[in-house]
Structure formats: C-alpha cells, structure tokens
Motif scaffolding. Structure first.
Motif, mmCIF file in Angstrom:
data_model
loop_
_atom_site.group_PDB
_atom_site.id
_atom_site.type_symbol
_atom_site.label_atom_id
_atom_site.label_comp_id
_atom_site.label_asym_id
_atom_site.label_seq_id
_atom_site.Cartn_x
_atom_site.Cartn_y
_atom_site.Cartn_z
ATOM 1 N N ARG A 105 0.816 -1.214 0.000
ATOM 2 C CA ARG A 105 0.000 0.000 0.000
ATOM 3 C C ARG A 105 0.852 1.267 0.000
ATOM 4 O O ARG A 105 0.321 2.369 0.103
ATOM 5 C CB ARG A 105 -0.923 -0.005 1.210
ATOM 6 C CG ARG A 105 -1.879 -1.191 1.222
ATOM 7 C CD ARG A 105 -2.815 -1.153 2.427
ATOM 8 N NE ARG A 105 -3.755 -2.266 2.383
ATOM 9 C CZ ARG A 105 -4.915 -2.250 1.741
ATOM 10 N NH1 ARG A 105 -5.282 -1.168 1.072
ATOM 11 N NH2 ARG A 105 -5.712 -3.302 1.741
ATOM 12 N N GLY A 106 2.174 1.123 -0.065
ATOM 13 C CA GLY A 106 3.015 2.316 -0.128
ATOM 14 C C GLY A 106 4.239 2.186 0.745
ATOM 15 O O GLY A 106 4.474 1.152 1.386
ATOM 16 N N ASN A 107 5.055 3.250 0.789
ATOM 17 C CA ASN A 107 6.276 3.257 1.588
ATOM 18 C C ASN A 107 5.949 3.284 3.076
ATOM 19 O O ASN A 107 4.870 3.740 3.479
ATOM 20 C CB ASN A 107 7.124 4.471 1.224
ATOM 21 C CG ASN A 107 7.668 4.392 -0.195
ATOM 22 O OD1 ASN A 107 7.938 3.301 -0.692
ATOM 23 N ND2 ASN A 107 7.799 5.547 -0.840
ATOM 24 N N PRO A 108 6.888 2.810 3.920
ATOM 25 C CA PRO A 108 6.648 2.833 5.364
ATOM 26 C C PRO A 108 6.418 4.255 5.864
ATOM 27 O O PRO A 108 7.054 5.200 5.414
ATOM 28 C CB PRO A 108 7.938 2.240 5.937
ATOM 29 C CG PRO A 108 8.529 1.449 4.823
ATOM 30 C CD PRO A 108 8.159 2.155 3.571
ATOM 31 N N SER A 109 5.507 4.362 6.777
ATOM 32 C CA SER A 109 5.190 5.638 7.407
ATOM 33 C C SER A 109 4.872 5.364 8.865
ATOM 34 O O SER A 109 4.690 4.202 9.271
ATOM 35 C CB SER A 109 3.987 6.287 6.714
ATOM 36 O OG SER A 109 2.816 5.511 6.936
ATOM 37 N N PRO A 110 4.813 6.403 9.703
ATOM 38 C CA PRO A 110 4.431 6.164 11.103
ATOM 39 C C PRO A 110 3.120 5.409 11.229
ATOM 40 O O PRO A 110 2.972 4.542 12.095
ATOM 41 C CB PRO A 110 4.342 7.582 11.676
ATOM 42 C CG PRO A 110 5.305 8.373 10.856
ATOM 43 C CD PRO A 110 5.204 7.802 9.481
ATOM 44 N N PHE A 111 2.178 5.732 10.350
ATOM 45 C CA PHE A 111 0.884 5.041 10.404
ATOM 46 C C PHE A 111 1.039 3.569 10.047
ATOM 47 O O PHE A 111 0.483 2.684 10.708
ATOM 48 C CB PHE A 111 -0.100 5.731 9.445
ATOM 49 C CG PHE A 111 -1.439 5.058 9.380
ATOM 50 C CD1 PHE A 111 -2.356 5.191 10.420
ATOM 51 C CD2 PHE A 111 -1.778 4.275 8.283
ATOM 52 C CE1 PHE A 111 -3.586 4.555 10.356
ATOM 53 C CE2 PHE A 111 -3.010 3.643 8.216
ATOM 54 C CZ PHE A 111 -3.918 3.789 9.262
ATOM 55 N N THR A 112 1.831 3.288 8.998
ATOM 56 C CA THR A 112 2.039 1.898 8.576
ATOM 57 C C THR A 112 2.744 1.091 9.659
ATOM 58 O O THR A 112 2.366 -0.056 9.944
ATOM 59 C CB THR A 112 2.879 1.860 7.287
ATOM 60 O OG1 THR A 112 2.261 2.660 6.294
ATOM 61 C CG2 THR A 112 3.013 0.441 6.787
ATOM 62 N N VAL A 113 3.769 1.695 10.258
ATOM 63 C CA VAL A 113 4.501 1.003 11.324
ATOM 64 C C VAL A 113 3.576 0.703 12.500
ATOM 65 O O VAL A 113 3.612 -0.388 13.089
ATOM 66 C CB VAL A 113 5.706 1.846 11.778
ATOM 67 C CG1 VAL A 113 6.328 1.245 13.041
ATOM 68 C CG2 VAL A 113 6.747 1.918 10.674
ATOM 69 N N ALA A 114 2.723 1.669 12.844
ATOM 70 C CA ALA A 114 1.789 1.455 13.948
ATOM 71 C C ALA A 114 0.817 0.320 13.636
ATOM 72 O O ALA A 114 0.525 -0.526 14.494
ATOM 73 C CB ALA A 114 1.019 2.748 14.236
ATOM 74 N N ILE A 115 0.335 0.274 12.405
ATOM 75 C CA ILE A 115 -0.583 -0.799 12.008
ATOM 76 C C ILE A 115 0.118 -2.147 12.061
ATOM 77 O O ILE A 115 -0.427 -3.157 12.556
ATOM 78 C CB ILE A 115 -1.144 -0.541 10.598
ATOM 79 C CG1 ILE A 115 -2.053 0.688 10.603
ATOM 80 C CG2 ILE A 115 -1.914 -1.757 10.099
ATOM 81 C CD1 ILE A 115 -3.302 0.536 11.451
ATOM 82 N N VAL A 116 1.369 -2.201 11.565
ATOM 83 C CA VAL A 116 2.124 -3.460 11.566
ATOM 84 C C VAL A 116 2.334 -3.954 12.990
ATOM 85 O O VAL A 116 2.155 -5.142 13.297
ATOM 86 C CB VAL A 116 3.477 -3.272 10.851
ATOM 87 C CG1 VAL A 116 4.401 -4.453 11.129
ATOM 88 C CG2 VAL A 116 3.259 -3.131 9.356
ATOM 89 N N MET A 117 2.733 -3.053 13.882
ATOM 90 C CA MET A 117 2.959 -3.456 15.268
ATOM 91 C C MET A 117 1.674 -3.952 15.924
ATOM 92 O O MET A 117 1.665 -4.960 16.637
ATOM 93 C CB MET A 117 3.546 -2.292 16.068
ATOM 94 C CG MET A 117 4.972 -1.922 15.708
ATOM 95 S SD MET A 117 6.160 -3.269 15.979
ATOM 96 C CE MET A 117 6.250 -3.976 14.323
ATOM 97 N N GLY A 118 0.581 -3.234 15.705
ATOM 98 C CA GLY A 118 -0.685 -3.641 16.312
ATOM 99 C C GLY A 118 -1.136 -5.003 15.829
ATOM 100 O O GLY A 118 -1.484 -5.884 16.627
ATOM 101 N N LEU A 119 -1.109 -5.209 14.505
ATOM 102 C CA LEU A 119 -1.526 -6.506 13.964
ATOM 103 C C LEU A 119 -0.551 -7.609 14.377
ATOM 104 O O LEU A 119 -0.951 -8.753 14.619
ATOM 105 C CB LEU A 119 -1.612 -6.428 12.439
ATOM 106 C CG LEU A 119 -2.760 -5.584 11.876
ATOM 107 C CD1 LEU A 119 -2.697 -5.541 10.353
ATOM 108 C CD2 LEU A 119 -4.112 -6.153 12.322
#
Length: 373
Positions: A105-119
């Motif tokens: 869905r795109g390059n890593p971002s704070p939002f993406t990192v947060a989603i990855v950690m949560g999941l």
C-alpha cells in the motif's frame, strides 16, 4: 543488650552481605547445566556463522542472522529446541507476510509502522505459536525498516539464514550431549521424602517437650513443604520432557512412570503432613481452639509420629528388610494410638485433635504400604 561483635561490627558488613549474595547467585548460574548450554550455544553460533556465507543468492549478504537463529533454537532439552525453533520460523514467516501485505500500500510511514505493530501483537496471541509469536512484529518491523525498497532480497536472506541457524542449533543440541534430567528428579523426590520425615520427627519431639514447646520452627514449614512438592513436580516434568527426541534415552533408560507414581504419593503425604502440622500448631498456640491433646495421649501420639517419619525415611534405604521393619513398627505405633483413643472415655470429646491426627497417620501408612507393595 547486643553482643560485642554485633556492636563493633564494621560499617562494611552490608557490603559483605551484598557480595555474598551476588557471589551465591553467580555460583548458581555457573552450574554445569548452564555451562553446558552456554558451550553448545557458542558452538552452534560459530558453526552457523561459518556456514552462512555459503548460502545462495542474497542470503549470503546477511550472515549475522544465522548465529541469531542458532541462539534462538538453543534450549535446555531437545524437544524444546525443536519446538522453539519451528515456532520461531513460523513467527518469522507470518511477520514477513504481514509486512509485504502492508508494504503493497506504499512506503513505510508512522501510520504503517503502527498498524504493523498492532496486527503483529494480535497475531502473536495465536494459540500453539508459543515463543514464535514474539517474532511476528519483530520480523515485520525489520522488513519494513531494514529491508527498505529491496524487501524481497532482505526477506529471503533473513528467513533463510535464520532457518540455517535454527537447524544448526537443533542439530548441536541433539548430537552434543543432549541433557537428561533423571538424576535431578530422583534427588528431588528423595529430598522431599526426607523433609516430610523430618517434619514428623520434629513434631514428635515437640510433643515430648514441656508445653508450649520452645522449638516452633516446624509450625511454620507448611508453605515450604507445599513449595517443595511443587518443585518436585516441576523436576519430574522436566525429566520427562528431557527424554523426548533424545537419543541418549536408549543408553540411559529410566522409569519415569515410577517417578510420577512417587510424585503422587509425596503430594498426598505432603497434604496429610500439612494437616497434622496445622492441627498441632492450633492446639499448642491458638487459644480459641476447643481441642487439646490430653496427657495420656501425648506419648503414643509422639511415638506414632516419630515411627511414621522413620518409615518414610526408610523408603530411601536400599535394604528391603530395614524398610519392612520400619513400616511394621510404624503400623504398630499407629494401631497402638488407635487402641488408646478407642479405649478412652466415651463422654470425653477432648481426643478430637488426636483423632484428626490419627486419621492422617492412617492415610500416610496406607501410602507407605502401597509403596512397599
């Protein structure tokens, strides 16, 4: 008034006590099983790092993950190494898959990192994944942040090198003196049996003292005995696990069923000894207890406690005649106590405490006799 040596103690005494505490902890950490595990972990890490550069393709660029995999798979028993290694690889695979799913869905971002950690933390709670669950968010984060724009290359190298390390760790633990913990289980069973015998003997000695007895340490051992029983169960279970997938079990056979049988006996004996301990402690020191131990029952009760304790202690004796003699003597003492209680005045309810202890002693002797059979 304090003793001279206490009053003149140097101010460095706390430092010395702290040093002894630290030295004792270090000594325990340096016991042979820990040293053996450390040596095998070092050997596995070295072999894995030696093999790592020979891996195909981009995997050769990430050799440092191989010794990490070897370290992850190093456990105190072979079955644990296999289980922990496989769980780690499954967790890594799930984490890498999660990172690829979100990276699309795109390059890593704070939002993406947060989603990855949560999941990742949610997936880490999957049943039967064990320690491998902790690697899901870790692997996903490494792929996102370390893999950068070359995630395919990094993920392949990361997973392959970890797999190599895990394989090496399992093989080293399997082939280099895989530990068997049979002796520790046997010793822990014998130690608890002797502790129960000593507790009965101490209570017998307390009955023969002038009341209230001066020694009362036996009255505070109930929780300690329970902890010892739990430690014995852990030791037997550890011995059972250590033989799984262990090739040395063929050369060093051991009857674990017997250990489990002795464990169940000791757990029952611990319960009854705790009950006797509580009854006697209440009779001696609890002013609200309506029961007493009349003087005429003191000696037969003390003799029964001492003889049952001696019978328990004799179970560790290699001489079968001595074991049989001690068991017969204890049975006779318990029977004599029962006869004394039965011959007591029918209107006297004072022997209530004695009857409670007598019932526990009968149950202990039932276990001792079953052990002899």
């Amino acid at each position: 008034m304090s003793r001279p040596d206490e009053a003149d103690a140097p101010p460095r005494a706390p430092a010395r006590r702290a040093w002894r505490l630290v030295a004792g902890s270090v000594s325990k950490a340096l016991l042979w099983p820990r040293l053996q595990l450390a040596a095998k972990a070092g050997l596995a890490a070295g072999i894995a790092y030696f093999i790592a550069p020979f891996m195909p393709g981009s995997a050769a660029d990430y050799p440092y993950y191989a010794p990490l995999g070897a370290l992850v798979a190093m456990y105190e028993n072979v079955a644990g190494s296999i289980r922990q290694g496989l769980q780690t690889l499954v967790g890594l695979g799930l984490g890498i898959g999660l990172a690829f799913l979100l990276f699309s869905r795109g390059n890593p971002s704070p939002f993406t990192v947060a989603i990855v950690m949560g999941l990742g933390v949610v997936l880490a709670g999957l049943p039967r994944l064990g320690s491998g669950g902790d690697w899901i968010p870790t692997a996903a984060l490494l792929v996102l942040l370390v893999g950068g724009h070359d995630q395919d290359r990094f993920s392949f190298g990361y997973l392959l090198q970890m797999g190599v390390g895990v394989t090496v760790g399992i093989m080293v633990n399997l082939l280099v003196f895989p530990p068997l913990h049979f002796r520790a289980a046997t010793l822990s069973i014998a130690e608890l049996r002797l502790a129960l015998a000593r507790q009965l003997g101490d209570m017998a000695a307390a009955l023969r003292e002038s009341w209230p007895p001066q020694r009362e340490d036996w009255s505070r051992r109930s929780e300690k005995l329970a902890l010892s029983a739990r430690s014995v169960r852990q030791a037997v279970q550890k011995a059972d696990i250590s033989r799984q997938a262990n090739p040395r079990r063929v050369r060093y056979p051991h009857d674990l069923e017997r250990d489990y049988r002795h464990l169940r006996e000791l757990e029952s004996l611990t319960f009854h000894v705790q009950d006797v301990t509580q009854v006697l402690a209440d009779v001696i020191w609890d002013q609200d207890t309506p029961f007493v131990v009349p003087a005429e029952y003191t000696e037969p009760l003390a003799r029964a406690l001492a003889d049952v304790g001696a019978a328990l202690k004799a179970l560790t004796d290699e001489d079968p005649k001595h074991r049989v003699d001690r068991t017969a003597q204890a049975s006779g003492a318990v029977t004599s106590l029962a006869d004394a209680v039965a011959a007591g005045p029918s209107t006297d309810d004072a022997p209530g405490a004695v009857e409670s202890i007598l019932l526990s002693l009968h149950r202990m002797m039932r276990i001792v006799n079953a052990h002899q059979a």
